[in-house]
Design a protein around this motif. Structure first.
Motif, PDB file in Angstrom:
ATOM      1  N   LYS A  75       0.825  -1.209   0.000  1.00 57.37           N
ATOM      2  CA  LYS A  75       0.000   0.000   0.000  1.00 57.37           C
ATOM      3  C   LYS A  75       0.860   1.260   0.000  1.00 57.37           C
ATOM      4  O   LYS A  75       0.367   2.356  -0.286  1.00 57.37           O
ATOM      5  CB  LYS A  75      -0.927   0.006   1.217  1.00 57.37           C
ATOM      6  CG  LYS A  75      -0.228   0.161   2.562  1.00 57.37           C
ATOM      7  CD  LYS A  75      -1.200   0.196   3.737  1.00 57.37           C
ATOM      8  CE  LYS A  75      -1.858  -1.138   3.925  1.00 57.37           C
ATOM      9  NZ  LYS A  75      -2.688  -1.166   5.181  1.00 57.37           N
ATOM     10  N   PHE A 105       1.090  -2.944 -12.390  1.00 54.06           N
ATOM     11  CA  PHE A 105       1.151  -4.023 -11.398  1.00 54.06           C
ATOM     12  C   PHE A 105       0.549  -5.275 -12.005  1.00 54.06           C
ATOM     13  O   PHE A 105      -0.624  -5.301 -12.378  1.00 54.06           O
ATOM     14  CB  PHE A 105       0.375  -3.612 -10.146  1.00 54.06           C
ATOM     15  CG  PHE A 105       0.444  -4.622  -9.028  1.00 54.06           C
ATOM     16  CD1 PHE A 105       1.653  -5.047  -8.523  1.00 54.06           C
ATOM     17  CD2 PHE A 105      -0.727  -5.134  -8.471  1.00 54.06           C
ATOM     18  CE1 PHE A 105       1.709  -5.972  -7.476  1.00 54.06           C
ATOM     19  CE2 PHE A 105      -0.683  -6.048  -7.425  1.00 54.06           C
ATOM     20  CZ  PHE A 105       0.545  -6.471  -6.931  1.00 54.06           C
ATOM     21  N   ILE A 149      -8.971  -9.505  -3.198  1.00 54.69           N
ATOM     22  CA  ILE A 149      -8.342  -8.334  -3.806  1.00 54.69           C
ATOM     23  C   ILE A 149      -8.245  -7.256  -2.741  1.00 54.69           C
ATOM     24  O   ILE A 149      -9.258  -6.828  -2.183  1.00 54.69           O
ATOM     25  CB  ILE A 149      -9.153  -7.845  -5.014  1.00 54.69           C
ATOM     26  CG1 ILE A 149      -9.149  -8.917  -6.112  1.00 54.69           C
ATOM     27  CG2 ILE A 149      -8.580  -6.542  -5.558  1.00 54.69           C
ATOM     28  CD1 ILE A 149     -10.001  -8.567  -7.308  1.00 54.69           C
ATOM     29  N   TRP A 193      -6.880  -1.759  -0.264  1.00 53.47           N
ATOM     30  CA  TRP A 193      -5.925  -0.646  -0.332  1.00 53.47           C
ATOM     31  C   TRP A 193      -5.421  -0.384  -1.752  1.00 53.47           C
ATOM     32  O   TRP A 193      -4.825   0.673  -2.005  1.00 53.47           O
ATOM     33  CB  TRP A 193      -4.743  -0.887   0.608  1.00 53.47           C
ATOM     34  CG  TRP A 193      -4.050  -2.210   0.473  1.00 53.47           C
ATOM     35  CD1 TRP A 193      -4.191  -3.288   1.293  1.00 53.47           C
ATOM     36  CD2 TRP A 193      -3.105  -2.594  -0.531  1.00 53.47           C
ATOM     37  NE1 TRP A 193      -3.412  -4.328   0.871  1.00 53.47           N
ATOM     38  CE2 TRP A 193      -2.730  -3.933  -0.250  1.00 53.47           C
ATOM     39  CE3 TRP A 193      -2.552  -1.954  -1.631  1.00 53.47           C
ATOM     40  CZ2 TRP A 193      -1.829  -4.631  -1.038  1.00 53.47           C
ATOM     41  CZ3 TRP A 193      -1.649  -2.651  -2.425  1.00 53.47           C
ATOM     42  CH2 TRP A 193      -1.291  -3.968  -2.130  1.00 53.47           C
ATOM     43  N   LEU A 194      -5.664  -1.298  -2.692  1.00 48.21           N
ATOM     44  CA  LEU A 194      -5.293  -1.014  -4.081  1.00 48.21           C
ATOM     45  C   LEU A 194      -5.957   0.268  -4.577  1.00 48.21           C
ATOM     46  O   LEU A 194      -5.427   0.963  -5.438  1.00 48.21           O
ATOM     47  CB  LEU A 194      -5.673  -2.188  -4.986  1.00 48.21           C
ATOM     48  CG  LEU A 194      -4.747  -3.408  -4.964  1.00 48.21           C
ATOM     49  CD1 LEU A 194      -5.380  -4.577  -5.709  1.00 48.21           C
ATOM     50  CD2 LEU A 194      -3.394  -3.062  -5.579  1.00 48.21           C
ATOM     51  N   LEU A 233      -3.875   3.481  -4.553  1.00 46.86           N
ATOM     52  CA  LEU A 233      -2.729   3.636  -5.461  1.00 46.86           C
ATOM     53  C   LEU A 233      -3.199   4.369  -6.712  1.00 46.86           C
ATOM     54  O   LEU A 233      -3.384   3.797  -7.785  1.00 46.86           O
ATOM     55  CB  LEU A 233      -2.131   2.270  -5.812  1.00 46.86           C
ATOM     56  CG  LEU A 233      -1.733   1.385  -4.619  1.00 46.86           C
ATOM     57  CD1 LEU A 233      -1.052   0.117  -5.109  1.00 46.86           C
ATOM     58  CD2 LEU A 233      -0.823   2.138  -3.658  1.00 46.86           C
ATOM     59  N   LEU A 291      -1.971   4.077 -10.449  1.00 43.39           N
ATOM     60  CA  LEU A 291      -2.104   2.830 -11.210  1.00 43.39           C
ATOM     61  C   LEU A 291      -2.784   3.055 -12.556  1.00 43.39           C
ATOM     62  O   LEU A 291      -3.846   3.673 -12.636  1.00 43.39           O
ATOM     63  CB  LEU A 291      -2.918   1.811 -10.416  1.00 43.39           C
ATOM     64  CG  LEU A 291      -2.171   0.788  -9.566  1.00 43.39           C
ATOM     65  CD1 LEU A 291      -3.168  -0.169  -8.934  1.00 43.39           C
ATOM     66  CD2 LEU A 291      -1.142   0.025 -10.368  1.00 43.39           C
ATOM     67  N   LEU A 313      -3.748  -2.879 -13.878  1.00 47.05           N
ATOM     68  CA  LEU A 313      -3.916  -3.745 -12.715  1.00 47.05           C
ATOM     69  C   LEU A 313      -4.295  -5.134 -13.225  1.00 47.05           C
ATOM     70  O   LEU A 313      -5.387  -5.342 -13.736  1.00 47.05           O
ATOM     71  CB  LEU A 313      -5.009  -3.191 -11.802  1.00 47.05           C
ATOM     72  CG  LEU A 313      -5.374  -4.009 -10.566  1.00 47.05           C
ATOM     73  CD1 LEU A 313      -4.157  -4.245  -9.685  1.00 47.05           C
ATOM     74  CD2 LEU A 313      -6.477  -3.305  -9.784  1.00 47.05           C
ATOM     75  N   LEU A 315     -11.798   0.482  -5.394  1.00 51.66           N
ATOM     76  CA  LEU A 315     -11.175   0.563  -6.714  1.00 51.66           C
ATOM     77  C   LEU A 315     -11.792   1.665  -7.575  1.00 51.66           C
ATOM     78  O   LEU A 315     -11.223   2.042  -8.600  1.00 51.66           O
ATOM     79  CB  LEU A 315     -11.280  -0.790  -7.437  1.00 51.66           C
ATOM     80  CG  LEU A 315     -10.584  -1.981  -6.778  1.00 51.66           C
ATOM     81  CD1 LEU A 315     -10.670  -3.208  -7.685  1.00 51.66           C
ATOM     82  CD2 LEU A 315      -9.134  -1.673  -6.451  1.00 51.66           C
TER      83      LEU A 315
END
Length: 477
Positions: free
Chosen positions: A220, A228, A239, A242-243, A246, A249, A252, A267
């Motif tokens: 994170k 990624f 999943i 905390w993605l 980011l 990004l 993904l 997300l």
């Protein structure tokens, strides 16, 4: 490794316990760790009685790694580092170009597998099929092998099936790294949580290995991460929410793992261009907030366990080029808003439970090349307006409840290569005008018992009789 068989008091500063692998020997391990051989032998004297005996399985004391004391005789510290790396990954002496003679005076900057800056400092290491072919054998080097490559920002080791072992946890010491790509190898073990301290990371590709465990929560901290990809491994868990934090990004990719649970709502904060979650065990409904990811070009959710209808959310996804939701458990009708995706090239909706008819709005998808709606419960006649999608190369309509005749207008689909209409309730004959479809490679007509006539003679070398079994088609004419 277990410390039960070693005495850390023998080492003034014990930083690592290394378990020897097959092919390891004292001088090699000492050199890779950057330790004088005589010092290394003294430190390990209680445990290595016979220098000629195999070391595999022996726990070795590695004192003060990461501070190499030996320097290559040429005085070139970068050459020394490259030779340490070669020793780890090239136990079969495959890298013929990587020799001390050829490398002297900085010639290694001209190797295809090395990138240097204007000051002849190594910045990238690229050991892939494209640069060196396939033939490396060994393990990824420890951080100590890279310490003299002070400007190194990228490590790329790929397409080497005999590169085995774990991801080195101590790479977290290489704080300057922004790009790690170790893909299509045979690496195993878990993804090191310690890598989360690589705060400059922009690209992390670990796909197509044998990695297990979960995606570390420490990642994170990758606030600058753009790309990624951990696909084609054996990762578990869900999943991570905390993605969604980011926000840099763009890509993904987590397909072909064993992840479960829903898509986390967090997300929706991303500005991703590509999302691939293929072939996991994801479940729940496909969330409506996906319609707000307006920069999406690729949305790939196929081969999961999503249920419910496909939400009518596509009006704002004007950049979308590929949408794949096939092989789930979706139901309801196909949303009309799909017709607004003017740049869409691939639309995979097959192997679900969609009902109703193909919406006429799809006639606006002029860029569409691949349309699959097979293995659903769609009904009505096969729309003649499909012939307006003149870029179509693949059209799968099989295993539905379509009735009526095959459209003569399909003669306009000059680029069509694959057509599947099997297992419907079609009647009539094959239109003679279909002889114009000269690019056709595969046709599936089976199971339409009232379909007759003959096939264009130009197709005779391209499909066998099994493709039209269960029909009244007589052959080719």
């Amino acid at each position: 490794h277990s410390t039960s068989s070693v005495d850390p008091s023998l080492c003034s500063q014990l930083l690592l316990l290394l378990q020897a692998r097959a092919g390891d020997y004292m001088s090699r391990v000492a050199w890779l760790a950057g330790i004088r051989l005589d010092k290394f032998m003294i430190d390990n004297a209680p445990y290595v009685k016979d220098l000629d005996a195999p070391l595999v399985g022996t726990n070795l004391l590695v004192c003060k790694p990461g501070k190499p004391e030996d320097v290559h005789p040429s005085g070139d510290t970068q050459l020394d580092a490259l030779m340490r790396i070669k020793s780890a990954v090239d136990r079969g002496s495959y890298l013929k170009q990587w020799t001390e003679t050829l490398a002297l005076q900085g010639d290694y900057c001209n190797w295809e597998s090395i990138t240097c800056n204007n000051d002849n400092m190594v910045t990238e290491l690229i050991l892939t099929m494209k640069t060196i072919g396939v033939g490396l054998q060994g393990t990824l080097p420890p951080a100590s092998a890279f310490t003299r490559l002070t400007k190194l920002t990228a490590i790329n080791v790929g397409d080497q099936p005999t590169i085995t072992g774990p991801l080195p946890a101590d790479w977290f010491q290489l704080k300057q790294l922004v790009d790690i790509r170790v893909v299509n190898n045979s690496l195993n073990g878990t993804i090191p949580a310690a890598w989360g301290s690589l705060s400059k990371m922009r690209v992390l590709y670990l796909w197509d290995n044998k990695l297990t465990g979960q995606i570390p929560d420490t990642f994170k901290a990758f606030k600058f991460l753009e790309l990624f990809d951990v696909s084609a491994n054996q990762l578990t868990g869900t999943i991570p929410a905390w993605l969604g934090s980011l926000t840099s990004l763009e890509k993904l990719v987590i397909y072909e793992n064993h992840l479960s649970g829903p898509l986390p709502d967090s997300l929706k904060n991303l500005k991703v261009v590509e999302v691939f979650f293929v072939n996991n065990k994801l479940m729940g409904t496909i969330p409506a907030w996906l319609g707000g990811l307006t920069m999406l070009k690729d949305l790939t959710l196929d081969e999961n366990r999503f249920t419910g209808p496909l939400p009518d959310i596509f009006t704002k996804l004007s950049s979308l080029q590929r949408l794949r939701v096939n092989d789930n458990r979706l139901n309801g009708t196909i949303p009309a808003s799909l017709g607004s995706l003017r740049r869409l090239e691939t639309l995979y909706l097959g192997s679900n439970g969609f009902t109703g008819q193909l919406p006429t709005s799809l006639r606006g998808l002029k860029a569409l090349q691949h349309l699959t709606v097979d293995y659903n419960r769609l009904a009505g006649t096969i729309p003649a307006w499909l012939s307006e999608l003149t870029e179509l190369r693949r059209l799968y309509l099989g295993e539905n409840k379509f009735t009526g005749t095959l459209p003569d207008s399909f003669k306009m689909l000059a680029a069509l290569e694959e057509l599947d209409v099997e297992a419907n309730s079609l009647v009539g004959t094959i239109p003679a005008s279909w002889s114009r479809l000269t690019h056709m490679k595969r046709v599936w007509l089976r199971g339409n018992i009232e379909l007759g006539g003959c096939l264009p003679k130009s197709w005779s070398g391209k499909l066998d009789s099994s493709r039209y079994s269960g029909t009244n088609i007589t052959g080719f004419c």
